[in-house]
Design a protein around this motif. Structure first.
Motif, short mmCIF file in Angstrom:
data_model
loop_
_atom_site.label_atom_id
_atom_site.label_comp_id
_atom_site.label_asym_id
_atom_site.label_seq_id
_atom_site.Cartn_x
_atom_site.Cartn_y
_atom_site.Cartn_z
N ALA A 211 -10.70 37.64 33.92
CA ALA A 211 -9.82 38.03 35.02
C ALA A 211 -10.39 39.23 35.77
N LEU A 212 -10.89 40.21 35.05
CA LEU A 212 -11.48 41.38 35.69
C LEU A 212 -12.71 40.99 36.52
N TRP A 213 -13.52 40.10 35.98
CA TRP A 213 -14.69 39.63 36.72
C TRP A 213 -14.27 38.94 38.01
N ARG A 214 -13.20 38.16 37.94
CA ARG A 214 -12.73 37.43 39.12
C ARG A 214 -12.21 38.36 40.22
N VAL A 215 -11.74 39.55 39.85
CA VAL A 215 -11.25 40.48 40.87
C VAL A 215 -12.31 41.51 41.26
N GLY A 216 -13.54 41.30 40.79
CA GLY A 216 -14.64 42.13 41.23
C GLY A 216 -14.96 43.34 40.38
N ILE A 217 -14.33 43.45 39.22
CA ILE A 217 -14.64 44.56 38.30
C ILE A 217 -15.90 44.19 37.53
N LYS A 218 -16.88 45.08 37.51
CA LYS A 218 -18.18 44.76 36.92
C LYS A 218 -18.33 45.21 35.46
N ALA A 219 -17.52 46.19 35.03
CA ALA A 219 -17.63 46.71 33.66
C ALA A 219 -16.24 46.99 33.11
N MET A 220 -16.14 47.02 31.79
CA MET A 220 -14.85 47.29 31.15
C MET A 220 -15.07 48.09 29.87
N PRO A 221 -14.02 48.78 29.39
CA PRO A 221 -14.16 49.53 28.14
C PRO A 221 -14.40 48.60 26.97
N ALA A 222 -15.12 49.09 25.98
CA ALA A 222 -15.46 48.27 24.82
C ALA A 222 -15.31 49.08 23.54
N VAL A 223 -15.03 48.38 22.45
CA VAL A 223 -14.96 48.98 21.12
C VAL A 223 -15.92 48.22 20.22
N LEU A 224 -16.85 48.93 19.61
CA LEU A 224 -17.82 48.30 18.72
C LEU A 224 -17.18 48.03 17.36
N MET A 225 -17.11 46.75 16.98
CA MET A 225 -16.50 46.37 15.71
C MET A 225 -17.53 46.23 14.59
N ALA A 226 -18.76 45.82 14.94
CA ALA A 226 -19.81 45.65 13.93
C ALA A 226 -21.16 45.55 14.62
N ASP A 227 -22.20 45.97 13.92
CA ASP A 227 -23.57 45.85 14.41
C ASP A 227 -24.31 44.89 13.49
N LEU A 228 -24.54 43.68 13.99
CA LEU A 228 -25.21 42.63 13.21
C LEU A 228 -26.58 42.31 13.79
N THR A 229 -27.17 43.29 14.48
CA THR A 229 -28.46 43.05 15.13
C THR A 229 -29.57 42.75 14.13
N ARG A 230 -29.38 43.16 12.89
CA ARG A 230 -30.43 42.94 11.88
C ARG A 230 -30.50 41.49 11.43
N LEU A 231 -29.47 40.70 11.72
CA LEU A 231 -29.40 39.33 11.22
C LEU A 231 -30.15 38.36 12.13
N SER A 232 -30.62 37.28 11.53
CA SER A 232 -31.22 36.21 12.32
C SER A 232 -30.12 35.48 13.09
N TYR A 233 -30.50 34.62 14.03
CA TYR A 233 -29.54 33.86 14.83
C TYR A 233 -28.59 33.08 13.93
#
Length: 201
Positions: free
Chosen positions: A66-88
């Motif tokens: 909805a935000l994207w549709r009204v032209g908002i480009k960014a939104m607040p975020a909360v990091l829940m977990a970092d799983l970057t170390r895992l394979s796909y």
């Protein structure tokens, strides 16, 4: 992580409710200035960092779209977990184990994780998902913290009610869905509240 570009947010579900999104679009379009900023701040998107550091949303796909549709480009975020170390493959298995993903299409069929769209606004419309949200808003059941609760309600309605082909049909089926949500058939679902209080004496 404080904010995230909406174009970078990766979805973790295949469907959304377009009707629900359009209601949110109308709401955001009615706001300006500080009121709009506050409304956006109230709905931070919870994300899990996945392969190559991509932020995957585990909720608020409708809000982001909805935000994207009204032209908002960014939104607040909360990091829940970092799983970057895992394979796909390990990443998606972990997401599935935590019930942070819902890889089912609008017919309720499970699909491959490779079928996930790249952007949150590219999801398939599922009227039953909108139906689940409208029934909750009408008091058919209560919002809980159970992951993916709306999809469980949508699946109940998918099993028992015809697919609405128009706005008039949606409203008619919504009334039936509210009764269904209050019936014994829904007793095992999160947020179940039981029968409506009897009217009159």
């Amino acid at each position: 992580m404080k904010t995230v570009a909406i174009k970078d947010i990766r979805p973790t579900q295949l469907t959304h409710g377009l009707r629900e999104i359009l209601v949110k679009v109308q709401f955001y379009e009615s706001l300006t200035g500080h009121d709009l900023e506050m409304a956006i701040a109230e709905k931070p998107v919870p994300v899990v960092l996945g392969p190559r550091g991509a932020p995957f949303a585990i909720d608020h796909h409708h809000v982001a779209t909805a935000l994207w549709r009204v032209g908002i480009k960014a939104m607040p975020a909360v990091l829940m977990a970092d799983l970057t170390r895992l394979s796909y493959q390990e990443f998606w298995l972990t997401m599935d184990d935590h019930r942070w993903t819902y890889p089912y299409n609008a017919k309720g069929q499970r699909k491959s994780f490779a079928d996930m769209p790249e952007h949150v606004w590219e999801l398939e419309d599922d009227a039953y998902r909108s139906l689940a949200a409208s029934v909750r808003d009408a008091g058919g059941y209560e919002k809980t913290t159970v992951p993916l609760e709306e999809f469980r309600w949508a699946d109940l309605f998918r099993t028992c009610l015809p697919y609405p082909q128009s706005e008039d049909e949606f409203l008619t089926i919504q009334r039936r869905a509210i009764k269904l949500a209050r019936s014994k058939a829904a007793a095992g679902l999160p947020g179940f509240v039981g029968k409506m209080p009897s009217q009159g004496l």
